[in-house]
Scaffold this active site. Structure first.
Site, PDB file in Angstrom:
ATOM      1  N   GLY A 239      -9.632  79.315  12.270  1.00  0.00           N
ATOM      2  CA  GLY A 239      -8.784  78.760  11.230  1.00  0.00           C
ATOM      3  C   GLY A 239      -8.083  79.728  10.312  1.00  0.00           C
ATOM      4  O   GLY A 239      -7.186  79.320   9.558  1.00  0.00           O
ATOM      5  N   GLU A 276     -14.715  81.492  15.936  1.00  0.00           N
ATOM      6  CA  GLU A 276     -13.836  80.878  16.943  1.00  0.00           C
ATOM      7  C   GLU A 276     -12.370  81.069  16.571  1.00  0.00           C
ATOM      8  O   GLU A 276     -11.623  80.097  16.463  1.00  0.00           O
ATOM      9  CB  GLU A 276     -14.138  79.372  17.036  1.00  0.00           C
ATOM     10  CG  GLU A 276     -15.573  79.015  17.357  1.00  0.00           C
ATOM     11  CD  GLU A 276     -15.857  77.513  17.219  1.00  0.00           C
ATOM     12  OE1 GLU A 276     -14.993  76.777  16.696  1.00  0.00           O
ATOM     13  OE2 GLU A 276     -16.942  77.089  17.632  1.00  0.00           O
ATOM     14  N   PRO A 277     -11.918  82.291  16.380  1.00  0.00           N
ATOM     15  CA  PRO A 277     -10.523  82.480  15.993  1.00  0.00           C
ATOM     16  C   PRO A 277      -9.577  82.282  17.180  1.00  0.00           C
ATOM     17  O   PRO A 277      -9.879  82.720  18.290  1.00  0.00           O
ATOM     18  CB  PRO A 277     -10.479  83.940  15.529  1.00  0.00           C
ATOM     19  CG  PRO A 277     -11.544  84.607  16.341  1.00  0.00           C
ATOM     20  CD  PRO A 277     -12.625  83.576  16.552  1.00  0.00           C
ATOM     21  N   ARG A 279      -5.501  81.494  16.590  1.00  0.00           N
ATOM     22  CA  ARG A 279      -4.223  81.974  16.064  1.00  0.00           C
ATOM     23  C   ARG A 279      -4.286  83.414  15.543  1.00  0.00           C
ATOM     24  O   ARG A 279      -3.392  84.213  15.766  1.00  0.00           O
ATOM     25  CB  ARG A 279      -3.823  81.041  14.908  1.00  0.00           C
ATOM     26  CG  ARG A 279      -2.421  81.198  14.405  1.00  0.00           C
ATOM     27  CD  ARG A 279      -2.223  80.343  13.151  1.00  0.00           C
ATOM     28  NE  ARG A 279      -2.686  78.985  13.296  1.00  0.00           N
ATOM     29  CZ  ARG A 279      -1.939  77.994  13.750  1.00  0.00           C
ATOM     30  NH1 ARG A 279      -0.699  78.207  14.100  1.00  0.00           N
ATOM     31  NH2 ARG A 279      -2.430  76.772  13.846  1.00  0.00           N
ATOM     32  N   TYR A 319       4.658  70.216  13.747  1.00  0.00           N
ATOM     33  CA  TYR A 319       4.085  70.494  12.421  1.00  0.00           C
ATOM     34  C   TYR A 319       5.104  71.010  11.423  1.00  0.00           C
ATOM     35  O   TYR A 319       4.706  71.666  10.453  1.00  0.00           O
ATOM     36  CB  TYR A 319       3.028  71.590  12.465  1.00  0.00           C
ATOM     37  CG  TYR A 319       2.040  71.640  13.588  1.00  0.00           C
ATOM     38  CD1 TYR A 319       1.171  70.580  13.829  1.00  0.00           C
ATOM     39  CD2 TYR A 319       1.902  72.791  14.358  1.00  0.00           C
ATOM     40  CE1 TYR A 319       0.211  70.680  14.826  1.00  0.00           C
ATOM     41  CE2 TYR A 319       0.947  72.890  15.354  1.00  0.00           C
ATOM     42  CZ  TYR A 319       0.099  71.822  15.575  1.00  0.00           C
ATOM     43  OH  TYR A 319      -0.855  71.928  16.544  1.00  0.00           O
ATOM     44  N   CYS A 347      16.821  66.263  24.518  1.00  0.00           N
ATOM     45  CA  CYS A 347      17.413  65.044  23.972  1.00  0.00           C
ATOM     46  C   CYS A 347      16.437  64.366  23.021  1.00  0.00           C
ATOM     47  O   CYS A 347      15.880  63.299  23.324  1.00  0.00           O
ATOM     48  CB  CYS A 347      17.842  64.138  25.105  1.00  0.00           C
ATOM     49  SG  CYS A 347      19.082  64.968  26.098  1.00  0.00           S
TER      50      CYS A 347
HETATM   51  C1  LIG Z   1      -8.485  74.934  17.378  1.00  0.00           C
HETATM   52  C2  LIG Z   1      -9.887  75.330  17.140  1.00  0.00           C
HETATM   53  C3  LIG Z   1     -10.195  76.642  16.771  1.00  0.00           C
HETATM   54  C4  LIG Z   1      -9.161  77.708  16.545  1.00  0.00           C
HETATM   55  O1  LIG Z   1      -8.374  77.505  15.427  1.00  0.00           O
HETATM   56  P1  LIG Z   1      -7.380  78.661  14.941  1.00  0.00           P
HETATM   57  O2  LIG Z   1      -6.723  78.107  13.757  1.00  0.00           O
HETATM   58  O3  LIG Z   1      -6.419  78.909  16.051  1.00  0.00           O
HETATM   59  O4  LIG Z   1      -8.198  79.858  14.630  1.00  0.00           O
HETATM   60  C5  LIG Z   1     -11.533  76.966  16.616  1.00  0.00           C
HETATM   61  N1  LIG Z   1     -12.512  76.054  16.800  1.00  0.00           N
HETATM   62  C6  LIG Z   1     -12.251  74.786  17.165  1.00  0.00           C
HETATM   63  C7  LIG Z   1     -13.359  73.833  17.354  1.00  0.00           C
HETATM   64  C8  LIG Z   1     -10.930  74.375  17.341  1.00  0.00           C
HETATM   65  O5  LIG Z   1     -10.669  73.115  17.690  1.00  0.00           O
END
Ligand SMILES: *Cc1c(COP(=O)(O)O)cnc(C)c1O
Length: 423
Positions: A239, A276-277, A279, A319, A347
Site C-alpha cells: 500500500g 506485500e508491496p 506499486r 480511478y 469508443c
Molecule cells: C493489492 C494488494 C497489495 C499490494 O498493494 P500495493 O498498493 O500495490 O502495494 C498487497 N496485499 C494485498 C492483499 C493486495 O490485495
C-alpha cells in the site's frame, strides 16, 4: 528514483533510447527498467534491515515474468491472489514457501492447489473460508499454514476504489471478531496458525493510517500470544504510495520513514515481518510508450489522440489516476505549452488519459511516454475494442528484450472458435 531520463534530447530507458524500442517493437508498448526494479527492492530491503522480514511482491501489480524473476533473484517472495499468479510466481523462480496466498474469493480448487504445492502462508478472509480449508486439509492429509487477514476499520485516506481496510469493505475479518476466530482456528484439524495479516489499501501517501493499523495489529498479536496462540508472523500488507505527479501534493513517505513506523509498532514482538508491496516496487520502473495518431481540434478543446487506449492502461478511467506525460523528443527549455486532452481511440468517453494537460506543441507521429505505468498497467489490460494485448519490453543497461510479444490479429482471432453448429 528511476532510470528514465533524457540523454542527447531523447528519453531513454537506462541506456536504450525509447525511439529504438518504438522502431523495433512498435507502439503502444510497456517498457520496464530492470535497474529501477532492483533499486526499489534494495531500498525497501535496506530500510527494513535489522528486522527478520520477507518482502512478498504483490503480483497483481505486474505479473510479467521478467519483472517477477528480477525480484525473485533478489530474494523476494510473492503475494498472490489467484492460482494463476501463484503459478507465474513459481515459474519465475519463487519457491512455494515464500508465497502468501491472499484474496477474499479463493475457490476450493485454489485452496487444494495451495495445499498441494506447499504455499507458505494462506491469508484467510472469513470464518467460512477457514472451515472449508480445514475440511480440505484433513481430506488431503495436509496442514495449512494460515494467517487471518484482519480488517482494522482504518480509513487509508486514499481513493475509494483502492481502500480496503474499512469495516464496510469486503476484505478481511473484523478486528473485533478476530480473537474469536483465532480460538476457533486453534481447535481445527489441518490448520496451523502462524500469523496475523492486514492490508488497508493502496497508494497511501500518509503514514498515519499505517501506524493506526499496525498498532491495532500489535494489540491483537499481544492478546493472541497471551492466550497461547503462537503468532510468529506479522504480515503488514502493501500500500505504500509512489509519486505520480512530479512536484504536486501526493508526495508519499520514503521507505525509510515507513520502516521506522513498522519497527516502532511491531519491531519488538519477536515475529517475522511480511510485506506485500506492489506499486512501490514496480510503479516507477515502467512507462507506457505511445504514438500520436493525430491531433484533433474540437469545438471547445484540442485533442491529442494516441495509439494507446484505456484497455492498455486503465488507471485514469478506473480511478481518475494521474500519469505524467512527456514527449520522447525532449522539448526545448521554455518551449510554449498549451492545454490539451490526451485521449485514446476507444469508443468510451472515459478513454481520457489527461484532460486540460499543459504540453508542448506536439505533432502527428510523435512519441509520448506515460510515466509510472509499471504497476496496474499491463496487468489490467484487456482486448477491448478488438485490440491485441500490447507487448512488454525489459531493459537492462544497453540491452532490451521483448518479454511479451504483440500477438498478430490472426493469433487473437485463433484464441476463439465457432460452435460446431455454425460450421
Ligand atoms: C493489492 C494488494 C497489495 C499490494 O498493494 P500495493 O498498493 O500495490 O502495494 C498487497 N496485499 C494485498 C492483499 C493486495 O490485495
Amino acid at each position: 528514483m528511476n532510470h528514465f531520463d533524457y540523454r542527447n534530447g531523447v528519453l531513454h530507458a537506462e541506456d536504450v533510447p525509447l525511439t529504438l524500442i518504438a522502431e523495433q517493437v512498435g507502439t503502444p508498448v510497456y517498457v520496464y527498467s530492470q535497474a529501477t526494479l532492483e533499486r526499489h527492492f534494495q531500498v525497501l530491503n535496506e530500510a527494513l534491515a535489522g528486522t527478520d522480514h520477507l518482502i512478498c511482491f504483490a503480483m497483481k501489480a505486474n505479473p510479467s515474468l521478467g519483472v517477477v524473476a528480477t525480484l525473485a533473484a533478489m530474494g523476494a517472495g510473492a503475494d498472490v491472489v489467484s492460482e494463476g499468479e501463484a503459478r507465474i510466481a513459481m515459474a519465475a523462480g519463487i519457491p512455494a514457501e515464500r508465497i502468501v496466498f491472499s484474496g477474499v474469493g479463493k475457490t476450493e480448487e485454489e485452496l487444494v492447489f495451495a495445499l498441494e504445492s506447499g504455499i507458505g502462508q494462506l491469508n484467510l478472509e472469513s470464518y467460512e473460508e477457514l472451515l472449508e480449508l480445514s475440511h480440505l486439509a484433513q481430506r488431503m492429509g495436509k496442514t495449512a499454514r494460515i494467517a487471518l487477514r484482519v480488517n482494522p476499520d482504518i480509513d487509508a485516506g486514499t481513493h475509494a476504489k483502492i481502500t480496503t481496510g474499512l469495516k464496510e469493505n469486503k476484505f478481511g475479518i473484523d478486528w473485533t471478531q478476530a480473537h474469536t476466530v483465532y480460538k476457533q482456528a486453534m481447535r481445527l484439524d489441518g490448520i496451523e496458525v502462524v500469523g496475523v495479516a492486514v492490508h488497508i489499501g493502496s497508494q497511501l501517501t500518509d503514514l498515519q493510517p499505517f501506524q493506526d493499523a499496525f498498532l491495532r495489529l500489535r494489540d491483537l498479536t499481544l492478546m493472541l500470544q497471551a492466550d497461547g496462540i503462537p503468532i510468529q508472523r506479522i504480515d503488514l500488507g502493501g500500500g505504500l504510495g509512489v509519486p505520480y505527479e512530479p512536484g504536486v501534493n501526493e508526495t508519499p513517505p520514503l521507505p525509510s520513514e515507513y520502516a521506522k513506523v513498522v519497527k516502532s509498532c511491531v519491531g519488538d514482538l519477536g515475529c517475522k515481518l511480511v510485506f506485500e508491496p506492489g506499486r512501490l516496487l514496480v510503479g516507477n520502473a515502467g512507462i507506457l510508450l505511445t504514438k500520436i495518431v493525430r491531433l484533433k481540434e474540437g469545438a471547445v478543446k484540442s485533442f491529442v489522440v494516441v495509439d494507446a487506449g484505456m484497455n492498455d492502461l486503465m488507471r485514469p478511467a478506473l480511478y481518475d489516476a494521474y500519469h505524467d506525460i512527456v514527449p520522447v523528443k525532449e522539448p526545448k527549455p521554455g518551449a510554449a505549452k498549451r492545454a490539451v486532452d490526451v485521449v485514446g481511440p476507444i469508443c468510451e468517453s472515459s478513454d481520457v488519459f489527461a484532460a486540460g494537460r499543459l504540453l508542448p506543441m506536439l505533432y502527428k507521429g510523435e512519441l509520448l511516454a506515460f510515466g509510472t505505468a509499471g504497476a496496474y498497467g499491463a496487468s489490467m489490460a484487456s482486448e477491448y475494442n478488438g485490440r491485441p494485448l500490447i507487448p512488454e519490453v525489459m531493459v537492462k543497461g544497453d540491452r532490451f528484450a521483448v518479454t511479451r510479444a504483440r500477438p498478430t490479429y490472426d493469433a487473437m482471432i485463433a484464441a476463439q472458435k465457432l460452435p460446431d453448429w455454425m460450421g
